[in-house]
Design a protein around this motif. Structure first.
Motif, PDB file in Angstrom:
ATOM      1  N   GLU A  21       1.032  -1.054  -0.399  1.00  0.00           N
ATOM      2  CA  GLU A  21      -0.101  -0.847   0.023  1.00  0.00           C
ATOM      3  C   GLU A  21       1.024   1.501   0.213  1.00  0.00           C
ATOM      4  OE1 GLU A  21      -2.739  -0.681   3.361  1.00  0.00           O
ATOM      5  OE2 GLU A  21      -3.977  -1.757   2.048  1.00  0.00           O
ATOM      6  N   SER A  22       2.296   1.690  -0.114  1.00  0.00           N
ATOM      7  CA  SER A  22       2.431   2.671   0.917  1.00  0.00           C
ATOM      8  C   SER A  22       3.582   2.359  -1.299  1.00  0.00           C
ATOM      9  CB  SER A  22       3.784   2.525   1.978  1.00  0.00           C
ATOM     10  OG  SER A  22       4.746   1.175   1.246  1.00  0.00           O
ATOM     11  N   THR A  23       3.977   1.343  -1.261  1.00  0.00           N
ATOM     12  CA  THR A  23       4.746   1.616  -2.333  1.00  0.00           C
ATOM     13  C   THR A  23       3.955   1.964  -3.963  1.00  0.00           C
ATOM     14  OG1 THR A  23       5.007  -0.759  -2.825  1.00  0.00           O
ATOM     15  CG2 THR A  23       6.826   1.326  -1.568  1.00  0.00           C
ATOM     16  N   GLY A  24       2.931   0.919  -4.306  1.00  0.00           N
ATOM     17  CA  GLY A  24       2.271   0.821  -4.674  1.00  0.00           C
ATOM     18  C   GLY A  24       2.709  -0.728  -6.002  1.00  0.00           C
ATOM     19  N   VAL A  25       3.933  -1.194  -5.241  1.00  0.00           N
ATOM     20  CA  VAL A  25       3.836  -2.341  -6.618  1.00  0.00           C
ATOM     21  C   VAL A  25       3.190  -3.015  -7.163  1.00  0.00           C
ATOM     22  CG1 VAL A  25       5.976  -1.674  -5.550  1.00  0.00           C
ATOM     23  CG2 VAL A  25       5.213  -3.352  -4.114  1.00  0.00           C
ATOM     24  N   GLY A  26       3.337  -4.593  -7.744  1.00  0.00           N
ATOM     25  CA  GLY A  26       1.981  -5.672  -7.727  1.00  0.00           C
ATOM     26  C   GLY A  26       2.347  -6.717  -6.990  1.00  0.00           C
ATOM     27  N   TRP A  27       3.243  -7.066  -6.363  1.00  0.00           N
ATOM     28  CA  TRP A  27       3.555  -8.343  -5.162  1.00  0.00           C
ATOM     29  C   TRP A  27       4.949  -8.033  -3.821  1.00  0.00           C
ATOM     30  CZ3 TRP A  27       8.667  -9.445  -4.893  1.00  0.00           C
ATOM     31  CH2 TRP A  27       9.280  -9.431  -6.112  1.00  0.00           C
ATOM     32  N   CYS A  28       4.705  -8.408  -3.129  1.00  0.00           N
ATOM     33  CA  CYS A  28       5.980  -8.603  -1.768  1.00  0.00           C
ATOM     34  C   CYS A  28       5.644  -9.848  -1.321  1.00  0.00           C
ATOM     35  CB  CYS A  28       4.939  -7.387  -0.613  1.00  0.00           C
ATOM     36  SG  CYS A  28       6.178  -6.931   0.787  1.00  0.00           S
ATOM     37  N   ALA A  29       6.784 -10.041  -1.575  1.00  0.00           N
ATOM     38  CA  ALA A  29       7.340 -11.487  -1.094  1.00  0.00           C
ATOM     39  C   ALA A  29       7.884 -10.771   0.495  1.00  0.00           C
ATOM     40  CB  ALA A  29       8.091 -12.107  -1.886  1.00  0.00           C
ATOM     41  N   GLU A  86      12.131  -4.891 -10.052  1.00  0.00           N
ATOM     42  CA  GLU A  86      11.654  -4.129 -11.499  1.00  0.00           C
ATOM     43  C   GLU A  86      11.147  -5.881 -11.883  1.00  0.00           C
ATOM     44  OE1 GLU A  86      10.565  -1.692 -11.836  1.00  0.00           O
ATOM     45  OE2 GLU A  86      11.938  -1.297 -10.263  1.00  0.00           O
ATOM     46  N   ALA A  87       9.892  -5.278 -13.097  1.00  0.00           N
ATOM     47  CA  ALA A  87       9.296  -6.053 -13.272  1.00  0.00           C
ATOM     48  C   ALA A  87       9.991  -7.649 -14.426  1.00  0.00           C
ATOM     49  CB  ALA A  87       8.291  -5.862 -14.659  1.00  0.00           C
ATOM     50  N   GLY A  88      10.090  -8.727 -13.743  1.00  0.00           N
ATOM     51  CA  GLY A  88      10.855  -9.883 -14.743  1.00  0.00           C
ATOM     52  C   GLY A  88      12.517 -10.286 -14.475  1.00  0.00           C
ATOM     53  N   ASP A  89      12.518  -8.823 -13.476  1.00  0.00           N
ATOM     54  CA  ASP A  89      14.126  -9.043 -12.508  1.00  0.00           C
ATOM     55  C   ASP A  89      14.413 -10.126 -11.896  1.00  0.00           C
ATOM     56  OD1 ASP A  89      14.653  -7.154 -13.993  1.00  0.00           O
ATOM     57  OD2 ASP A  89      14.947  -5.314 -12.566  1.00  0.00           O
ATOM     58  N   VAL A  90      13.419 -11.345 -11.317  1.00  0.00           N
ATOM     59  CA  VAL A  90      13.149 -11.908 -10.856  1.00  0.00           C
ATOM     60  C   VAL A  90      13.673 -13.220 -11.549  1.00  0.00           C
ATOM     61  CG1 VAL A  90      12.277 -13.755  -9.195  1.00  0.00           C
ATOM     62  CG2 VAL A  90      11.817 -11.535  -8.713  1.00  0.00           C
ATOM     63  N   MET A  91      13.722 -12.722 -12.477  1.00  0.00           N
ATOM     64  CA  MET A  91      14.332 -14.676 -13.323  1.00  0.00           C
ATOM     65  C   MET A  91      15.636 -14.232 -13.222  1.00  0.00           C
ATOM     66  SD  MET A  91      12.172 -16.380 -13.909  1.00  0.00           S
ATOM     67  CE  MET A  91      12.981 -17.493 -15.695  1.00  0.00           C
ATOM     68  N   ALA A 117       4.449 -18.320  -8.745  1.00  0.00           N
ATOM     69  CA  ALA A 117       5.660 -17.020  -8.937  1.00  0.00           C
ATOM     70  C   ALA A 117       6.369 -16.484  -9.766  1.00  0.00           C
ATOM     71  CB  ALA A 117       7.077 -17.741  -8.139  1.00  0.00           C
ATOM     72  N   VAL A 118       7.093 -17.063 -10.856  1.00  0.00           N
ATOM     73  CA  VAL A 118       7.652 -16.367 -11.634  1.00  0.00           C
ATOM     74  C   VAL A 118       6.609 -15.395 -12.935  1.00  0.00           C
ATOM     75  CG1 VAL A 118       9.819 -18.423 -11.853  1.00  0.00           C
ATOM     76  CG2 VAL A 118       7.434 -18.252 -13.679  1.00  0.00           C
ATOM     77  N   GLY A 119       5.058 -15.843 -12.563  1.00  0.00           N
ATOM     78  CA  GLY A 119       4.426 -15.644 -13.723  1.00  0.00           C
ATOM     79  C   GLY A 119       4.131 -14.368 -13.882  1.00  0.00           C
ATOM     80  N   VAL A 120       4.107 -13.784 -11.610  1.00  0.00           N
ATOM     81  CA  VAL A 120       3.454 -12.639 -11.187  1.00  0.00           C
ATOM     82  C   VAL A 120       4.501 -11.739 -10.913  1.00  0.00           C
ATOM     83  CG1 VAL A 120       2.988 -12.053  -9.074  1.00  0.00           C
ATOM     84  CG2 VAL A 120       1.148 -13.226  -9.780  1.00  0.00           C
ATOM     85  N   THR A 121       6.364 -12.581 -10.494  1.00  0.00           N
ATOM     86  CA  THR A 121       7.000 -11.644 -10.956  1.00  0.00           C
ATOM     87  C   THR A 121       7.337 -10.802 -11.957  1.00  0.00           C
ATOM     88  OG1 THR A 121       8.568 -13.350 -10.751  1.00  0.00           O
ATOM     89  CG2 THR A 121       7.636 -12.699  -8.395  1.00  0.00           C
ATOM     90  N   VAL A 122       7.272 -11.384 -13.193  1.00  0.00           N
ATOM     91  CA  VAL A 122       7.343 -10.814 -14.435  1.00  0.00           C
ATOM     92  C   VAL A 122       6.374  -9.712 -14.854  1.00  0.00           C
ATOM     93  CG1 VAL A 122       7.273 -12.121 -17.232  1.00  0.00           C
ATOM     94  CG2 VAL A 122       8.535 -13.305 -15.392  1.00  0.00           C
ATOM     95  N   LEU A 123       5.344  -9.686 -14.332  1.00  0.00           N
ATOM     96  CA  LEU A 123       4.504  -8.926 -14.768  1.00  0.00           C
ATOM     97  C   LEU A 123       4.460  -7.276 -14.392  1.00  0.00           C
ATOM     98  CD1 LEU A 123       1.128 -11.006 -15.564  1.00  0.00           C
ATOM     99  CD2 LEU A 123       2.171 -10.094 -17.279  1.00  0.00           C
ATOM    100  N   ALA A 124       4.996  -7.655 -13.053  1.00  0.00           N
ATOM    101  CA  ALA A 124       5.089  -6.284 -12.478  1.00  0.00           C
ATOM    102  C   ALA A 124       6.642  -6.431 -11.384  1.00  0.00           C
ATOM    103  CB  ALA A 124       3.702  -6.211 -11.128  1.00  0.00           C
ATOM    104  N   PRO A 125       6.263  -4.988 -11.154  1.00  0.00           N
ATOM    105  CA  PRO A 125       7.499  -4.670  -9.430  1.00  0.00           C
ATOM    106  C   PRO A 125       6.719  -4.928  -8.168  1.00  0.00           C
ATOM    107  CG  PRO A 125       6.593  -2.065 -10.081  1.00  0.00           C
ATOM    108  CD  PRO A 125       5.784  -4.155 -11.471  1.00  0.00           C
TER     109      PRO A 125
END
Length: 246
Positions: A104-112, A137-142, A183-191
């Motif tokens: 809620e404080s950053t507006g990113v798509g996911w938090c783990a 950023e989106a896609g960087d987790v890969m 997991a990889v799908g969500v982290t690729v789609l959004a920061p």
């Protein structure tokens, strides 16, 4: 937020499911849970869960497997955020508050966060995923999953994400490793953001799927598929972005 769980209400897991529910009752933010009963008799649902109005069940007429059951339960989610969970695990007490605050404080798509192995004697062992703490950023987790056989980059059930993202990248069509794809799908789609604290406990017990003799038969193939999916999705999105820029 909603926690989505699939369960066959096996006798050896009923106490674990009750413990999962107890860990949810210790959270300090509002939550719901949708439990997909994967061909299971709803009368077997433990009494504490059956009595809790925050728990909703989706009764499937026959067993369809964890991936399908979870995806069908996802259609019942009515909150902004969602978290996958297993029926034999637990959340840490501050899991929801910490991640929701970051979202809620950053507006990113996911938090783990990190996870812990929960051993039969009650002790825990911390697992730090290969992805480092901080914003990604989106896609960087890969980048932290260089080869299919390497350790997966982030714990699938440690991710609290926007429901629209999870619906765009739900459980994959696999009999195992379906959560790798989620997991990889969500982290690729959004920061998103990885916190430097454990948010989930994986219970170690003989009934775990990973402890079964058949587990290794398909694990390599599942990893290869999930890894390829993550890379292909990232490539497709980046190609689209490049075309849009002209």
């Amino acid at each position: 937020m909603t926690v989505v769980i699939a369960s066959r209400l096996r006798e050896d897991r009923l106490d674990y499911l009750t413990a999962m529910h107890a860990s949810l009752t210790r959270q300090s933010v509002p939550w719901e849970a949708v439990i997909a009963l994967d061909g299971a008799d709803p009368s077997r649902l433990p009494a504490p869960l059956a009595a809790d109005p925050r728990i909703r069940t989706l009764t499937l007429p026959r067993a369809v497997g964890a991936a399908c059951a979870r995806n069908l339960a996802l259609t019942q989610v009515r909150t902004t955020y969602v978290n996958w969970a297993d029926d034999d695990d637990e959340f840490t007490d501050d899991a929801m508050t910490a991640r929701l605050s970051a979202l809620e404080s950053t507006g990113v798509g996911w938090c783990a966060g990190w996870s812990e192995d929960l051993h039969p004697d009650g002790s825990t062992t911390l697992w730090r995923c290969p992805t480092p703490p901080g914003r990604h950023e989106a896609g960087d987790v890969m980048n932290y999953w260089p080869r299919p056989q390497d350790t997966i980059p982030i714990g699938p059930t440690t991710i609290l994400a926007r429901t629209d993202l999870v619906r765009a990248a739900p459980m994959g069509g696999l009999v195992q490793g379906e959560d790798y794809m989620a997991a990889v799908g969500v982290t690729v789609l959004a920061p998103g953001i990885l916190l430097r604290l454990p948010v989930y406990r994986y219970r170690k017990h003989p009934g775990q799927m990973t402890q079964q003799a058949s587990y290794d038969q398909l694990e390599a193939a599942a990893r290869q598929h999930a890894h390829g999916y993550g890379l292909s999705l990232r490539a497709a999105l980046r190609t689209r972005e490049a075309l849009a820029r002209g």
